[in-house]
Design an enzyme around this catalytic site. Structure first.
Site, PDB file in Angstrom:
ATOM      1  N   GLY A  42       4.192   2.696  -2.355  1.00  0.00           N
ATOM      2  CA  GLY A  42       2.937   2.024  -2.054  1.00  0.00           C
ATOM      3  C   GLY A  42       2.883   0.682  -2.746  1.00  0.00           C
ATOM      4  O   GLY A  42       3.646   0.406  -3.677  1.00  0.00           O
ATOM      5  N   ARG A  43       1.985  -0.140  -2.278  1.00  0.00           N
ATOM      6  CA  ARG A  43       1.922  -1.485  -2.815  1.00  0.00           C
ATOM      7  C   ARG A  43       0.493  -1.960  -2.636  1.00  0.00           C
ATOM      8  O   ARG A  43      -0.106  -1.737  -1.587  1.00  0.00           O
ATOM      9  CB  ARG A  43       2.869  -2.362  -2.010  1.00  0.00           C
ATOM     10  CG  ARG A  43       3.073  -3.762  -2.515  1.00  0.00           C
ATOM     11  CD  ARG A  43       4.132  -4.430  -1.666  1.00  0.00           C
ATOM     12  NE  ARG A  43       5.485  -4.152  -2.150  1.00  0.00           N
ATOM     13  CZ  ARG A  43       6.105  -4.903  -3.056  1.00  0.00           C
ATOM     14  NH1 ARG A  43       5.499  -5.935  -3.599  1.00  0.00           N
ATOM     15  NH2 ARG A  43       7.324  -4.624  -3.444  1.00  0.00           N
ATOM     16  N   GLY A  44      -0.053  -2.548  -3.652  1.00  0.00           N
ATOM     17  CA  GLY A  44      -1.419  -3.019  -3.524  1.00  0.00           C
ATOM     18  C   GLY A  44      -1.605  -4.277  -4.341  1.00  0.00           C
ATOM     19  O   GLY A  44      -0.648  -4.811  -4.896  1.00  0.00           O
ATOM     20  N   GLY A 102      -0.424  -3.773  -8.062  1.00  0.00           N
ATOM     21  CA  GLY A 102       0.955  -3.525  -8.434  1.00  0.00           C
ATOM     22  C   GLY A 102       1.662  -2.660  -7.406  1.00  0.00           C
ATOM     23  O   GLY A 102       1.138  -2.406  -6.334  1.00  0.00           O
ATOM     24  N   VAL A 144       3.668   0.986  -6.464  1.00  0.00           N
ATOM     25  CA  VAL A 144       3.728   2.379  -6.867  1.00  0.00           C
ATOM     26  C   VAL A 144       5.081   2.966  -6.478  1.00  0.00           C
ATOM     27  O   VAL A 144       5.553   2.763  -5.359  1.00  0.00           O
ATOM     28  CB  VAL A 144       2.605   3.192  -6.192  1.00  0.00           C
ATOM     29  CG1 VAL A 144       2.586   4.609  -6.740  1.00  0.00           C
ATOM     30  CG2 VAL A 144       1.266   2.523  -6.405  1.00  0.00           C
ATOM     31  N   LYS A 147       2.803   3.676 -11.326  1.00  0.00           N
ATOM     32  CA  LYS A 147       2.314   2.389 -10.861  1.00  0.00           C
ATOM     33  C   LYS A 147       2.619   1.305 -11.875  1.00  0.00           C
ATOM     34  O   LYS A 147       2.173   1.359 -13.026  1.00  0.00           O
ATOM     35  CB  LYS A 147       0.802   2.453 -10.621  1.00  0.00           C
ATOM     36  CG  LYS A 147       0.236   1.121 -10.197  1.00  0.00           C
ATOM     37  CD  LYS A 147      -1.054   1.270  -9.428  1.00  0.00           C
ATOM     38  CE  LYS A 147      -1.479  -0.074  -8.875  1.00  0.00           C
ATOM     39  NZ  LYS A 147      -2.545   0.042  -7.906  1.00  0.00           N
ATOM     40  N   ASP A 185     -13.352  -0.435  -4.404  1.00  0.00           N
ATOM     41  CA  ASP A 185     -12.332  -0.568  -3.369  1.00  0.00           C
ATOM     42  C   ASP A 185     -12.110   0.770  -2.669  1.00  0.00           C
ATOM     43  O   ASP A 185     -11.000   1.288  -2.609  1.00  0.00           O
ATOM     44  CB  ASP A 185     -11.028  -1.102  -3.986  1.00  0.00           C
ATOM     45  CG  ASP A 185     -10.089  -1.670  -2.916  1.00  0.00           C
ATOM     46  OD1 ASP A 185     -10.530  -1.822  -1.756  1.00  0.00           O
ATOM     47  OD2 ASP A 185      -8.924  -1.939  -3.236  1.00  0.00           O
TER      48      ASP A 185
END
Ligand SMILES: *[C@@H]1O[C@H](CO)[C@@H](O)[C@H](O)[C@H]1NC(C)=O
Ligand SMILES: *[C@@H]1O[C@H](CO)[C@@H](O)[C@H](O)[C@H]1NC(C)=O
Ligand SMILES: *[C@@H]1O[C@H](CO)[C@@H](O)[C@H](O)[C@H]1NC(C)=O
Ligand SMILES: *[C@@H]1O[C@H](CO)[C@@H](O)[C@H](O)[C@H]1NC(C)=O
Ligand SMILES: *[C@@H]1O[C@H](CO)[C@@H](O)[C@H](O)[C@H]1NC(C)=O
Ligand SMILES: *[C@@H]1O[C@H](CO)[C@@H](O)[C@H](O)[C@H]1NC(C)=O
Ligand SMILES: *[C@@H]1O[C@H](CO)[C@@H](O)[C@H](O)[C@H]1NC(C)=O
Ligand SMILES: *[C@@H]1O[C@H](CO)[C@@H](O)[C@H](O)[C@H]1NC(C)=O
Ligand SMILES: *[C@@H]1O[C@H](CO)[C@@H](O)[C@H](O)[C@H]1NC(C)=O
Length: 793
Positions: free
Chosen positions: A519-521, A524, A526, A540, A634
């Site tokens: 994952g990416r947000g 940062g 994950v 993360k 969020d």
């Protein structure tokens, strides 16, 4: 004894706010008189404090110390910081305070009997004078030995730098207008821990730190027997049991007082100067319903952050005294011991604390009911499911005390009532509590104050409520856990397994050199990894953090202590050089977003409803229940992860903050919009104050997305753009469809199929649409959402 009532030593002061003359001190042989209570006042050197007779009722006075009031101001009891005779006010005629020639201070009531004395004796010349810090001191004129000081005998208030010691305690007033000793006490117990007790007329119990926690679980250290605590003048509280907190306005130069309030809460009040009103800059208990005795016996307490707390009688009970709920409620029926005449009323989500007569670890409903029926004194029982053990637990109750509804309590209480009566409606009389309606005032630290106070830069002045901003308020370092909740027991296991600090190289190995990205947000990337103890983890790695180690650790320690079954569990962290890494439990079923877009129809109607309810529960917990109130800011399907049973786990909270802190230190409040296009409340766009209602809005959008299977961001691409209408498309579309008949079929995600509960569906849509109202005041709170969703279960 000679009472030489003279004013020879009077020194007259001209004071900016008071035109009358005042004393700087009282010498041996002189006195203060109640008839002249306006002039016979001892004033501290700069005039901040006054000591004298304070009117507490019709023709009744107490000898007190208070923050000096302006002459035309109506007297405000909130200014009182100490009282000699709180239990026995004196008459407005002939009452006097003497400093006798033998060195004793005596309070004479109505010229007849003494109601209070300092029990001091000295042949030396003495003076009674008021220090600028509010301490009334009896000292020798030569040598300045102190014989007596008011700081050693606090009533319900501590002033900055006034110590709470093993010899002193704070006792609340009976009410805001009655200054007699009330039911709540704050003191160091025999284990060297500061605690709060309810000491009522019939029962007593500790309610803080939460009584089911061991002292170390509550973050306390019980081996330091110095037993001393104080609030410093900048707003930091330090105690020898390692309990510490800072006020929201920490660092600013303020008048402050810490008080054990009559509703059992400890609050710190601040104000800039005497022309301003006091505001609450910190309080220890956020959900007033957790304070024991607050609604009396046989009642229920429910807390809504906008409305304050509400007391009601349990079904079948009526209130004893409408003007004072501490008397509680009494039964409207006679108890019978005849088993066949008893019935039980189910109260979902209602919890009682204490007075368990019998506890059965692994029980069926029938066993629990029978064990209550066999006991003539049993007034009901609590039946809860311990998820981790897979068993039901039974607690029978001989008294119905400390009852409260709480969105996160997942057990049921059964109330014993006689058959044949229609007690199913709760008596509707309820009170709103005024004290808990005091709005927390959140001030910005001024830029020039110090870089230390950046911490508080985000605190927004919130106009209408107690909501705090996307910030982990450091209000108490308590582990929020619940006696009967399985989430809590789960967390104990985790504590045993160890919430720990990992080294960078350990995590590098665990993630195979950060190779398996899942994952990416914004905050940062994950990675999936396997910890040394073989647990699967989501790891993360935060983007280039400029945040200092201390700050990062402080925040981690707060996140660590949050606890809810619908909140992703954090197992540890790593801080090394510039690396900032968080280690979470790994969620097999990925995120809600992945599941909604998957072709395999993983989410049937029941799962979707459970996800909506679980997410609402955890938000209610974050907004209203845990000790550090948190806005997520969020909420979106990507941040709702699903465990192996498709129960939702909210993730990624607090992290945008960890990342963005440095971008925010140049402004008041939020300089940056947070959240994700498609899910963001209009407040962000219109630059309105940010409250917990921004999460409510995003939640509503997510629920609409779960129902329709349509993403608000996709809807946006086809339709109108432009900031004003932002996420409006999905919402407008649902609203329009809802006007037609058979609307449910038209909006429903085809993946759900026909297997759904129509009435639940209608409620869910209605709740979601309420949540996405433009006007944030119309949106429900998360606990109201939980209530509405639970009502049809
Ligand atoms: C207190 O005094 C006020 C006027 O000074 C009077 O109106 C009121 O009735 C009194 N209350 C009681 C309880 O005596
Ligand atoms: C104040 O509270 C005390 C203790 O409960 C009570 O005895 C007293 O009567 C009350 N005083 C007034 C004026 O209500
Ligand atoms: C108490 O606080 C001190 C200083 O912050 C720390 O060194 C100590 O380890 C703490 N004790 C416990 C038991 O947490
Ligand atoms: C005990 O607490 C006092 C006051 O906070 C502190 O000065 C002292 O160092 C502590 N002692 C120990 C052994 O932690
Ligand atoms: C109180 O503070 C305000 C603003 O900080 C100032 O304008 C006012 O003069 C002050 N009043 C007194 C009595 O010091
Ligand atoms: C109810 O409580 C008020 C305030 O404490 C008290 O003055 C009054 O006497 C009480 N009434 C009864 C019936 O106990
Ligand atoms: C609460 O109700 C019980 C009966 O369930 C009764 O015995 C008790 O006296 C009540 N408590 C109060 C304070 O009235
Ligand atoms: C209990 O109540 C039932 C039904 O009301 C009655 O028939 C029975 O006699 C009662 N038993 C006793 C011991 O009073
Ligand atoms: C609970 O009780 C049931 C039936 O009495 C038994 O089958 C089950 O194994 C028990 N569970 C535990 C965890 O003790």
């Amino acid at each position: 004894m000679v009472f030489k009532i003279s004013h020879i030593f009077l020194i007259f002061f001209l004071f900016p706010f008071q035109c009358s003359s005042h004393l700087s001190s009282l010498k041996k042989g002189s006195s203060l008189s109640v008839e002249k209570h306006a002039e016979d006042v001892i004033v501290s050197s700069k005039g901040t404090f006054s000591a004298g007779f304070y009117q507490v009722g019709n023709n009744s006075f107490s000898f007190a110390i208070w923050f000096t009031e302006m002459q035309n101001q109506t007297p405000n009891p909130a200014n009182i910081v100490w009282m000699a005779n709180r239990e026995q006010p004196v008459n407005g005629k002939l009452s006097k305070l003497f400093l006798l020639n033998n060195g004793n201070i005596l309070l004479l009531d109505a010229g007849q009997h003494y109601t209070w004395s300092s029990n001091t004796a000295s042949d030396a010349p003495l003076e009674l004078y008021l220090k600028e810090d509010g301490n009334l001191v009896l000292r020798e004129l030569q040598g300045s030995t102190i014989l007596w000081q008011s700081y050693d005998f606090p009533t319900n208030t501590l002033l900055p730098n006034q110590p709470l010691t093993r010899y002193t305690k704070l006792v609340s007033s009976r009410s805001q207008s009655n200054h007699s000793s009330g039911f709540y006490k704050c003191f160091f117990d025999d284990n060297n821990i500061i605690r709060l007790d309810y000491d009522g007329p019939d029962v007593s119990s500790t309610y803080w730190p939460p009584p089911w926690l061991l002292s170390w679980e509550a973050g306390r250290f019980n081996y330091n027997s110095s037993r001393i605590a104080f609030l410093d003048s900048l707003g930091k509280f330090i105690s020898s049991d390692n309990y510490t907190f800072s006020t929201y306005d920490y660092g600013m130069v303020m008048q402050r007082r810490l008080s054990m309030d009559s509703d059992g809460n400890i609050r710190v009040y601040s104000r800039k100067n005497l022309s301003k009103n006091w505001y609450v800059s910190w309080q220890v208990v956020h959900d007033p319903c957790t304070i024991h005795g607050i609604c009396g016996a046989n009642s229920s307490c429910i807390y809504d952050p906008n409305m304050g707390k509400k007391c009601s009688c349990l079904p079948g009970y009526k209130v004893k005294n409408h003007s004072d709920w501490s008397y509680g409620c009494e039964p409207l029926f006679d108890f019978t011991c005849n088993r066949s005449e008893s019935t039980f009323l189910k109260l979902q989500g209602f919890e009682l604390f204490g007075y368990d007569n019998n506890f059965v670890q692994n029980s069926t409903y029938k066993i629990c009911e029978t064990s209550c029926l066999q006991d003539c004194n049993c007034k009901g029982f609590q039946y809860t499911y311990a998820e981790d053990k897979g068993i039901f637990q039974c607690f029978t109750k001989i008294q119905l005390l400390n009852g409260r509804y709480s969105p996160s309590f997942q057990g049921i209480t059964y109330l014993r009532l006689p058959k044949g009566n229609n007690f199913y409606k709760q008596e509707s009389m309820s009170v709103k509590d005024h004290v808990s309606l005091v709005h927390l005032h959140k001030d910005y630290a001024r830029k020039q104050t110090s870089h230390l106070f950046r911490l508080f830069l985000w605190l927004t002045i919130v106009v209408g409520g107690l909501e705090l901003v996307c910030f982990l308020m450091v209000c108490g370092f308590l582990i929020k856990t619940r006696k009967n909740s399985s989430a809590n027991q789960h967390s104990y296991h985790l504590t045993l397994l160890g919430f720990r600090r990992y080294t960078y190289s350990e995590l590098k190995v665990a993630t195979k050199n950060f190779s398996n990205e899942i994952g990416r947000g914004g905050g940062g990337v994950v990675y999936r990894g396997t910890l040394p103890d073989q647990r699967d983890a989501a790891i993360k790695r935060l983007n280039e953090a400029k945040q200092g180690e201390g700050e990062f650790l402080a925040e981690v320690s707060i996140i660590e202590k949050l606890n809810h079954m619908n909140l992703i569990e954090m197992w540890g962290y790593c801080v090394e050089g510039k690396h900032r890494i968080l280690v979470y439990e790994y969620m097999e079923n990925g995120s809600l977003a992945e599941n909604l877009s998957s072709k395999t129809n993983t989410l049937d109607w029941t799962k979707r409803y459970d996800i909506a309810l679980g997410t609402a529960r955890v938000l209610a917990y974050l907004h209203e229940e845990c000790l550090e109130w948190i806005l997520h800011c969020d909420i979106k399907p990507q941040n709702i992860l699903l465990d192996s049973n498709f129960q939702p786990k909210l993730a990624d909270f607090g992290l945008s903050k960890l990342q963005n802190r440095n971008n925010l230190d140049n402004s008041s409040g939020f300089s940056m919009i947070r959240g994700t296009r498609g899910y963001m409340a209009p407040e962000w766009i219109f630059n309105l104050p940010i409250t917990s209602k921004v999460d409510v809005y995003s939640y509503g959008v997510v629920v609409l997305e779960m129902i329709t299977g349509k993403s608000p961001t996709m809807m946006n691409i086809e339709g109108v753009d432009g900031e004003g209408t932002y996420n409006g498309r999905l919402i407008t579309w649902v609203r329009e469809k809802k006007r037609s008949t058979c609307w449910v079929e038209q909006i429903l995600d085809p993946a759900i199929g026909n297997n759904y509960d129509l009435s639940k569906m209608e409620i869910l849509v209605r709740v979601a649409l309420d949540c996405v109202e433009e006007d944030r005041d119309i949106r429900p709170t998360m606990s109201q959402v939980v209530e509405m969703l639970q009502s049809c279960e």
